[in-house]
Design an enzyme around this catalytic site. Structure first.
Site, PDB file in Angstrom:
ATOM      1  N   ASP A 103       0.869  -1.335  -0.006  1.00  0.00           N
ATOM      2  CA  ASP A 103       0.004  -0.031  -0.047  1.00  0.00           C
ATOM      3  C   ASP A 103       0.732   1.352  -0.153  1.00  0.00           C
ATOM      4  O   ASP A 103       2.017   1.498   0.788  1.00  0.00           O
ATOM      5  CB  ASP A 103      -1.012   0.019   1.252  1.00  0.00           C
ATOM      6  N   ILE A 104       0.378   2.250  -0.731  1.00  0.00           N
ATOM      7  CA  ILE A 104       1.368   3.246  -0.933  1.00  0.00           C
ATOM      8  C   ILE A 104       1.297   4.134   0.378  1.00  0.00           C
ATOM      9  O   ILE A 104       2.231   4.892   0.551  1.00  0.00           O
ATOM     10  CB  ILE A 104       0.652   4.455  -2.190  1.00  0.00           C
ATOM     11  N   ASN A 135     -13.217  -3.272   2.179  1.00  0.00           N
ATOM     12  CA  ASN A 135     -14.211  -2.134   2.272  1.00  0.00           C
ATOM     13  C   ASN A 135     -15.165  -2.125   0.934  1.00  0.00           C
ATOM     14  O   ASN A 135     -14.552  -2.052  -0.318  1.00  0.00           O
ATOM     15  CB  ASN A 135     -13.701  -0.556   2.394  1.00  0.00           C
ATOM     16  N   HIS A 165     -10.254  -4.942  -3.384  1.00  0.00           N
ATOM     17  CA  HIS A 165      -9.186  -5.267  -2.937  1.00  0.00           C
ATOM     18  C   HIS A 165      -9.068  -5.351  -1.436  1.00  0.00           C
ATOM     19  O   HIS A 165     -10.002  -5.161  -0.572  1.00  0.00           O
ATOM     20  CB  HIS A 165      -8.043  -3.926  -3.158  1.00  0.00           C
ATOM     21  N   HIS A 184      -7.038  -5.744   2.169  1.00  0.00           N
ATOM     22  CA  HIS A 184      -6.102  -5.137   2.878  1.00  0.00           C
ATOM     23  C   HIS A 184      -5.638  -5.983   3.978  1.00  0.00           C
ATOM     24  O   HIS A 184      -6.412  -6.781   4.579  1.00  0.00           O
ATOM     25  CB  HIS A 184      -6.249  -3.757   3.708  1.00  0.00           C
ATOM     26  N   GLN A 238     -14.639   2.716   1.205  1.00  0.00           N
ATOM     27  CA  GLN A 238     -13.889   2.318   0.026  1.00  0.00           C
ATOM     28  C   GLN A 238     -13.686   3.695  -0.658  1.00  0.00           C
ATOM     29  O   GLN A 238     -14.698   4.315  -1.140  1.00  0.00           O
ATOM     30  CB  GLN A 238     -14.856   1.393  -0.815  1.00  0.00           C
TER      31      GLN A 238
END
Ligand code: 5GP
Ligand code: ZN
Length: 153
Positions: free
Chosen positions: A29-30, A85, A98, A100, A92
Site C-alpha cells: 500500500d502506498i 471495504n 482489494h 487489505h 472504500q
C-alpha cells in the site's frame, strides 16, 4: 480505463509488487497503516464483493492467506487485520476490489476495533428473522422487553 488498480495490474502505473499470478497481484500500500501493509487485488476489474464471482473471490482469498503467512514469517508477527471495504460509507476509496492485509505490532497505535451499537431485543428479533437464510433454523425466540445488557445489570 481510469482505474488506478487496473493500471497497476497492467504496469501502466508503477507499484511495489510482491506477488503475481494469472488472477491476482499483491502490492505494498502506498500509504501504509503499518510496515508491511499489503493490498491483494484481483486482475479483473471487479468493483466490490457484489461484483466478483465466487470462484474468483476464492482465488483472491487464497492469495490473502499466502501473503498473511509470508508477513507472519518475515515480519515476526501473528497479529494481523484483514479488511475489505465496500462502498463509500464503508470507507472504500478505490473502486476496484482489494483486500487489505495489515500486520500489527505492539504499540502501533492503530485502532480497527469495531464500535458497538446498543440493540434491543425487538431489533435483534426482527433482524434475525429478516436475515435467516437457512429454512431449517427454528424461529428465533420471541422478543423480550429487556436488552441483554439490561438483563446483565
Ligand atoms: P480503500 O479505502 O479503497 O479500501 O483503500 C484504498 C487503498 O489503496 C488505500 O489504503 C490507499 O493507500 C491505497 N492506494 C491508493 N492509491 C494507490 C496507489 O496508487 N498505489 C498503491 N500502492 N496504493 C494505493
Ligand atoms: Zn480496475
Amino acid at each position: 480505463m481510469e482505474c488506478i488498480f487496473c493500471k497497476i495490474v497492467d504496469n501502466t502505473l508503477p507499484s511495489r509488487k510482491i506477488y503475481e499470478d494469472d488472477d491476482n497481484v499483491a502490492i505494498l500500500d502506498i500509504n501504509p497503516a503499518s510496515p508491511g501493509h499489503v493490498l491483494v487485488i484481483p486482475k479483473k476489474h471487479k468493483m466490490d464483493i457484489f461484483d466478483i464471482e465466487g470462484l474468483d473471490l476464492r482465488r483472491t482469498i487464497e492469495v490473502v492467506k499466502l501473503i498473511a503467512e509470508k508477513l507472519k514469517k518475515e515480519l515476526n508477527t501473528p497479529n494481523m487485520n484483514i479488511i475489505q471495504n465496500n462502498g463509500r460509507i464503508a470507507g472504500q476509496i478505490v473502486d476496484h476490489l482489494h483486500i487489505h492485509v495489515v500486520p500489527r505490532f505492539p504499540n502501533d497505535n492503530i485502532d480497527f476495533r469495531i464500535p458497538r451499537y446498543e440493540m434491543g431485543q425487538d431489533q435483534f428479533y426482527e433482524i434475525q428473522k429478516k436475515l435467516n437464510i437457512n429454512s431449517k433454523l427454528p424461529d428465533p425466540p420471541t422478543p423480550s422487553p429487556k436488552t441483554e445488557t439490561e438483563e446483565k445489570k
